[in-house]
Every structure is written in C-alpha cells, then in structure tokens.
Design a protein around this motif. Structure first.
Motif, PDB file in Angstrom:
ATOM      1  N   LEU A 301      -9.201  11.495 -54.152  1.00  6.86           N
ATOM      2  CA  LEU A 301      -8.977  12.688 -53.075  1.00  6.86           C
ATOM      3  C   LEU A 301      -7.479  12.396 -52.383  1.00  6.86           C
ATOM      4  O   LEU A 301      -7.059  13.459 -52.200  1.00  6.86           O
ATOM      5  N   LEU A 302      -6.671  11.454 -52.883  1.00  3.78           N
ATOM      6  CA  LEU A 302      -5.399  11.610 -52.441  1.00  3.78           C
ATOM      7  C   LEU A 302      -4.707  12.336 -53.747  1.00  3.78           C
ATOM      8  O   LEU A 302      -3.983  13.036 -53.307  1.00  3.78           O
ATOM      9  N   TYR A 303      -4.670  12.151 -54.775  1.00  6.98           N
ATOM     10  CA  TYR A 303      -4.361  12.887 -55.785  1.00  6.98           C
ATOM     11  C   TYR A 303      -4.907  14.401 -55.785  1.00  6.98           C
ATOM     12  O   TYR A 303      -4.111  15.286 -56.467  1.00  6.98           O
ATOM     13  N   LEU A 304      -6.084  14.729 -55.269  1.00  7.24           N
ATOM     14  CA  LEU A 304      -6.601  16.182 -55.238  1.00  7.24           C
ATOM     15  C   LEU A 304      -5.460  16.854 -54.181  1.00  7.24           C
ATOM     16  O   LEU A 304      -5.080  17.770 -54.569  1.00  7.24           O
ATOM     17  N   GLY A 305      -4.733  16.083 -53.111  1.00  9.47           N
ATOM     18  CA  GLY A 305      -3.799  16.537 -52.391  1.00  9.47           C
ATOM     19  C   GLY A 305      -2.720  17.014 -52.993  1.00  9.47           C
ATOM     20  O   GLY A 305      -1.941  17.917 -52.864  1.00  9.47           O
ATOM     21  N   ALA A 306      -2.300  15.911 -53.987  1.00 10.68           N
ATOM     22  CA  ALA A 306      -1.139  16.006 -54.622  1.00 10.68           C
ATOM     23  C   ALA A 306      -1.244  17.176 -55.666  1.00 10.68           C
ATOM     24  O   ALA A 306       0.021  17.975 -56.010  1.00 10.68           O
ATOM     25  N   ALA A 307      -2.191  17.585 -56.193  1.00  9.63           N
ATOM     26  CA  ALA A 307      -2.622  18.679 -57.178  1.00  9.63           C
ATOM     27  C   ALA A 307      -2.590  20.048 -56.316  1.00  9.63           C
ATOM     28  O   ALA A 307      -2.031  20.853 -56.670  1.00  9.63           O
ATOM     29  N   MET A 308      -3.005  19.866 -54.989  1.00  9.30           N
ATOM     30  CA  MET A 308      -2.954  21.231 -54.352  1.00  9.30           C
ATOM     31  C   MET A 308      -1.540  21.590 -54.043  1.00  9.30           C
ATOM     32  O   MET A 308      -1.110  22.564 -53.920  1.00  9.30           O
ATOM     33  N   ILE A 309      -0.703  20.531 -53.602  1.00  9.14           N
ATOM     34  CA  ILE A 309       0.838  20.762 -53.457  1.00  9.14           C
ATOM     35  C   ILE A 309       1.323  21.204 -54.619  1.00  9.14           C
ATOM     36  O   ILE A 309       2.203  22.007 -54.575  1.00  9.14           O
ATOM     37  N   ALA A 310       1.090  20.604 -55.959  1.00  5.96           N
ATOM     38  CA  ALA A 310       1.562  21.182 -57.142  1.00  5.96           C
ATOM     39  C   ALA A 310       1.220  22.509 -57.293  1.00  5.96           C
ATOM     40  O   ALA A 310       2.018  23.677 -57.915  1.00  5.96           O
ATOM     41  N   MET A 311       0.110  22.972 -57.060  1.00  3.53           N
ATOM     42  CA  MET A 311      -0.420  24.670 -57.091  1.00  3.53           C
ATOM     43  C   MET A 311       0.083  25.347 -55.580  1.00  3.53           C
ATOM     44  O   MET A 311      -0.169  26.610 -55.681  1.00  3.53           O
ATOM     45  N   LYS A 312       0.784  24.638 -54.987  1.00  2.00           N
ATOM     46  CA  LYS A 312       1.516  25.483 -53.760  1.00  2.00           C
ATOM     47  C   LYS A 312       0.470  25.788 -52.807  1.00  2.00           C
ATOM     48  O   LYS A 312       0.622  26.894 -52.273  1.00  2.00           O
ATOM     49  N   ASP A 313      -0.532  25.277 -52.774  1.00  2.00           N
ATOM     50  CA  ASP A 313      -1.907  25.595 -51.556  1.00  2.00           C
ATOM     51  C   ASP A 313      -1.494  24.371 -50.467  1.00  2.00           C
ATOM     52  O   ASP A 313      -2.185  23.245 -50.451  1.00  2.00           O
ATOM     53  N   THR A 314      -0.797  24.924 -49.760  1.00  2.00           N
ATOM     54  CA  THR A 314      -0.744  23.912 -48.478  1.00  2.00           C
ATOM     55  C   THR A 314      -2.010  23.692 -47.740  1.00  2.00           C
ATOM     56  O   THR A 314      -1.850  22.419 -47.369  1.00  2.00           O
ATOM     57  N   LYS A 315      -2.684  24.525 -47.344  1.00  2.00           N
ATOM     58  CA  LYS A 315      -3.730  24.597 -46.635  1.00  2.00           C
ATOM     59  C   LYS A 315      -4.764  23.468 -47.266  1.00  2.00           C
ATOM     60  O   LYS A 315      -5.089  22.634 -46.601  1.00  2.00           O
ATOM     61  N   ARG A 316      -5.027  23.569 -48.391  1.00  2.00           N
ATOM     62  CA  ARG A 316      -6.082  22.729 -48.919  1.00  2.00           C
ATOM     63  C   ARG A 316      -5.465  21.291 -49.203  1.00  2.00           C
ATOM     64  O   ARG A 316      -6.241  20.384 -49.193  1.00  2.00           O
ATOM     65  N   ALA A 317      -4.202  21.382 -49.487  1.00  2.00           N
ATOM     66  CA  ALA A 317      -3.431  20.021 -49.494  1.00  2.00           C
ATOM     67  C   ALA A 317      -3.543  19.037 -48.137  1.00  2.00           C
ATOM     68  O   ALA A 317      -3.913  17.889 -48.254  1.00  2.00           O
ATOM     69  N   CYS A 318      -3.267  19.915 -47.042  1.00  2.13           N
ATOM     70  CA  CYS A 318      -3.432  19.262 -45.711  1.00  2.13           C
ATOM     71  C   CYS A 318      -4.782  18.916 -45.483  1.00  2.13           C
ATOM     72  O   CYS A 318      -5.209  17.728 -45.124  1.00  2.13           O
ATOM     73  N   ILE A 319      -5.832  19.678 -45.804  1.00  2.06           N
ATOM     74  CA  ILE A 319      -7.225  19.373 -45.740  1.00  2.06           C
ATOM     75  C   ILE A 319      -7.581  18.106 -46.574  1.00  2.06           C
ATOM     76  O   ILE A 319      -8.108  17.161 -46.005  1.00  2.06           O
ATOM     77  N   ALA A 320      -7.105  18.099 -47.868  1.00  3.09           N
ATOM     78  CA  ALA A 320      -7.438  16.638 -48.735  1.00  3.09           C
ATOM     79  C   ALA A 320      -6.815  15.622 -48.153  1.00  3.09           C
ATOM     80  O   ALA A 320      -7.591  14.501 -47.855  1.00  3.09           O
ATOM     81  N   LEU A 321      -5.477  15.696 -47.647  1.00  9.59           N
ATOM     82  CA  LEU A 321      -4.736  14.553 -47.124  1.00  9.59           C
ATOM     83  C   LEU A 321      -5.728  14.031 -45.727  1.00  9.59           C
ATOM     84  O   LEU A 321      -5.441  12.853 -45.397  1.00  9.59           O
ATOM     85  N   ALA A 322      -5.742  14.960 -45.036  1.00 14.21           N
ATOM     86  CA  ALA A 322      -6.545  14.542 -43.591  1.00 14.21           C
ATOM     87  C   ALA A 322      -7.823  13.936 -43.892  1.00 14.21           C
ATOM     88  O   ALA A 322      -8.230  13.063 -43.290  1.00 14.21           O
ATOM     89  N   GLU A 323      -8.635  14.595 -44.846  1.00 17.51           N
ATOM     90  CA  GLU A 323      -9.918  13.776 -45.049  1.00 17.51           C
ATOM     91  C   GLU A 323      -9.743  12.344 -45.742  1.00 17.51           C
ATOM     92  O   GLU A 323     -10.568  11.554 -45.529  1.00 17.51           O
ATOM     93  N   PHE A 324      -8.801  12.224 -46.601  1.00 19.41           N
ATOM     94  CA  PHE A 324      -8.479  10.879 -47.127  1.00 19.41           C
ATOM     95  C   PHE A 324      -8.064  10.061 -46.053  1.00 19.41           C
ATOM     96  O   PHE A 324      -8.538   8.622 -46.050  1.00 19.41           O
ATOM     97  N   SER A 325      -7.135  10.390 -45.256  1.00 18.23           N
ATOM     98  CA  SER A 325      -7.001   9.044 -43.823  1.00 18.23           C
ATOM     99  C   SER A 325      -7.931   8.924 -43.110  1.00 18.23           C
ATOM    100  O   SER A 325      -8.134   7.901 -42.503  1.00 18.23           O
ATOM    101  N   ASP A 326      -9.003  10.074 -42.879  1.00 27.71           N
ATOM    102  CA  ASP A 326     -10.148  10.004 -41.919  1.00 27.71           C
ATOM    103  C   ASP A 326     -11.071   8.917 -42.900  1.00 27.71           C
ATOM    104  O   ASP A 326     -11.729   8.232 -42.205  1.00 27.71           O
ATOM    105  N   THR A 327     -11.434   9.229 -44.198  1.00 27.35           N
ATOM    106  CA  THR A 327     -12.427   8.579 -44.656  1.00 27.35           C
ATOM    107  C   THR A 327     -11.949   7.427 -45.177  1.00 27.35           C
ATOM    108  O   THR A 327     -12.934   6.230 -45.278  1.00 27.35           O
TER     109      THR A 327
END
Length: 350
Positions: A301-327
């Motif tokens: 889940l954390l690296y999913l946010g990193a992959a979204m950042i590499a794809m320049k998809d800020t919205k999904r990257a923030c969603i993945a990082l927020a879900e990582f910190s909550d879960t």
C-alpha cells in the motif's frame, strides 16, 4: 447259756472268716480295678483329644479355652497360615502396580494419538483457509483492472483502470456498431504485453549472463521458498527483468505459499525499481487486496502511493498514503516510518 455263746462264737468266727475273705478279696481287687480305671481314662483322654482335633478342623479359629492345639502338626498350621499373609500381599501389590502402569501407558498413547490428530486437523484447516482465500481472490489474479473497478476500496479503484479507461472511452461514443467495439476491446489486449517484452527481448550480454549465473539458487527442502529466495537475490543484485521472470514463476506456481505476500510485493518492487510504475501499481494493489493482513500488505500500500507519485497522479497517491496511515498506524510509526515520511514529503496532500 452255752448255746447262745456257741452260736455267738460261731457267728463271730464266721464273721471273721467273712472279714478275712473280704480282706483278701479287697487286697486282690484294687490292682485290677486300678488297671481298669487307667485304661478307661486313657481311652477317654484319647477320645477327648480326637474330638478337640476334629473341632479345630471343623471350627478353625475358635476360642482357645475349648480348642487347644494339642493334636496334629501344630507347626504346619501356622506356617501354612502365615505363608499367604506374607507372600500374597506382595504378589497382589506388584500386580496392582503393573496394572496401573499399563493403564498409564494406554492413557499416554491415547493422549499422544489425540494430539497428533488435532495437529493434523489444524494443519488441514490452515490449508483450507489459505485455499479459500486464494479462491476468493482469484478474480483479482486473472483480471486485475476489472476487479479493481468492482473492489471494496473505491478510493483505489481508478489505479488499475488507468491503462484501459482512455482506450474504451472513444469507441463507446463514436462507433455504436459491434465491430468497432470488438476492435477497441482487442486493442488493450495487444497493448498490455507490448511494454513487458521490450526490456526482456534484447539478448543479454555475456557479462550479464555470467553475473546472473553467478547468483546461486538455493536448494532446500522447501522448493517454493527456494524460488522466492532466488528471485529476491536477483532483485537485490539489480537484475530486475530476471527477478520479474523468476518472481512471476513463483507467484503463479505457488499461490498458497507462506511467502506469497512477499513474492507479490517484491514483484511490484521489481517493476517500480525498473521505472515501470503502472505495472508496479497493479501488483501492489493486487497484493494489498488479496490479503490485507499479509506480511507485506502494508509495504504494497505504501509503494502503491509511491507508484502513483511516479505516474504524477497526486490524488490517488494521497488516497493511498492516507489509507496506509489509517489501516496500519503501528507500521507507519514503526517499521516503515522513514519510508512513509520520505514518500509523503514528495507529494502535497490536502
């Protein structure tokens, strides 16, 4: 006067004769009477002794006043009575101990058999649970983009639909007939394998082959673990295409292995480290959705946010990082704290 005197004298003489004869008789009779009395008394004593012996046989243990031990073999009676009292208790105690030991051994055998049966049943239950989990996640394995679109995490659903959404849009609006739709549906199938063979098709150099061959493959009793360990060694050495090939073989061949969560996550890392974030995002999402309690589900889940950042998809990257910190709050503050902070610093989330 003479006559009476004569008669008296005669009577006295007769009496004297009678007394003498009586005295002689008395002198002769006592020895015979004494012999008769002694014989009768001996017979009487013998009869009494025999009666007492008979009474002791018929009524053993009677009162000593009436049954004295006079006849027979007195030494044999107590010996025979004492023998059972000394030997019999010892024999019964030994047999009792042996019986109890046999019972304890049987109980131990029953407990051992029951523990083995329970261990076997627990192992079978674990295998069935793993099989059920993999069967429940089978759609995610076969069709990643479509399962992501219908998954339980709506916040991460668009991640897997990124490659197919732009292709399916125009045919639905411009070409209503069936043939164009079929061509549009076939187009993504042709585009998916195109990126993956590109890095693997070029023939590796001799030096690269020698370097790959220098990495030894483990040979242990756990074949699945050997396959994963070999893929990890290839990835750790920087041979990402070879690592992807090896880890893909491991994931497909051993879907229920104990390190399957490690294998799927590492396969995503092999794509992400080789600048292939889209394919990496698919594997990270697949590993997270397959088993959120897996050992490397937080990492995926954390690296999913990193992959979204590499794809320049800020919205999904923030969603993945927020879900990582909550879960996974403990992991975010512990084992992956530094990586989480570094990844979060790369993107500005509202």
């Amino acid at each position: 006067m003479t006559t009476p005197l004569k008669t008296l004298t005669a009577r006295l003489a007769g009496a004297a004769l009678i007394g003498a004869s009586a005295a002689s008789l008395v002198a002769v009779a006592p020895p015979a009477a004494a012999q008769a009395d002694s014989a009768a008394e001996a017979r009487l004593k013998k009869i009494e002794a025999e009666v007492r012996a008979l009474q002791r046989k018929v009524f053993p243990g009677g009162d000593g006043k009436f049954f004295e031990p006079q006849i027979g073999a007195p030494a044999q009676g107590p010996a025979t009575a004492a023998a059972p009292t000394t030997v019999a208790p010892a024999a019964t105690a030994v047999t009792d101990i042996l019986v109890r030991l046999d019972a304890l051994e049987q109980q131990l055998q029953a407990l051992t058999a029951r523990s083995e049966e329970q261990a076997n049943s627990l192992a079978q239950l674990e295998r069935r649970l793993v099989a059920l989990e993999t069967a429940a996640n089978a759609p995610v394995v076969t069709a990643g983009p479509e399962t992501a679109a219908s998954g339980t995490q709506p916040s991460i659903q668009p991640v897997a639909t990124l490659p197919t959404a732009p292709v399916q849009g125009p045919p639905a609006t411009t070409a209503p007939p069936r043939p164009p739709v079929q061509q549009a549906a076939a187009a993504p199938v042709q585009q998916r394998p195109a990126p993956t063979p590109a890095p693997t098709t070029p023939a590796p150099s001799a030096t690269r082959l020698a370097a790959v061959q220098a990495i030894a493959k483990p040979q242990t009793a756990d074949v699945g673990d050997d396959e994963y360990s070999y893929g990890f060694r290839l990835w750790n050495a920087g041979f990402f295409p070879e690592a992807r090939q090896q880890l893909t073989r491991y994931v497909e061949k051993y879907p229920t292995h104990a390190k399957i969560s490690y294998g799927r996550n590492l396969l995503g890392r092999a794509f992400l480290d080789d600048n292939m974030p889209e394919d990496a995002a698919r594997w990270f999402l697949r590993n997270y959705q397959a088993n959120k309690a897996g050992e490397r589900a937080p990492d995926s889940l954390l690296y999913l946010g990193a992959a979204m950042i590499a794809m320049k998809d800020t919205k999904r990257a923030c969603i993945a990082l927020a879900e990582f910190s909550d879960t996974y709050p403990l992991v975010a503050a512990g084992r992956l704290a530094s990586e989480f902070q570094a990844t979060r610093a790369k993107v500005k989330c509202s």
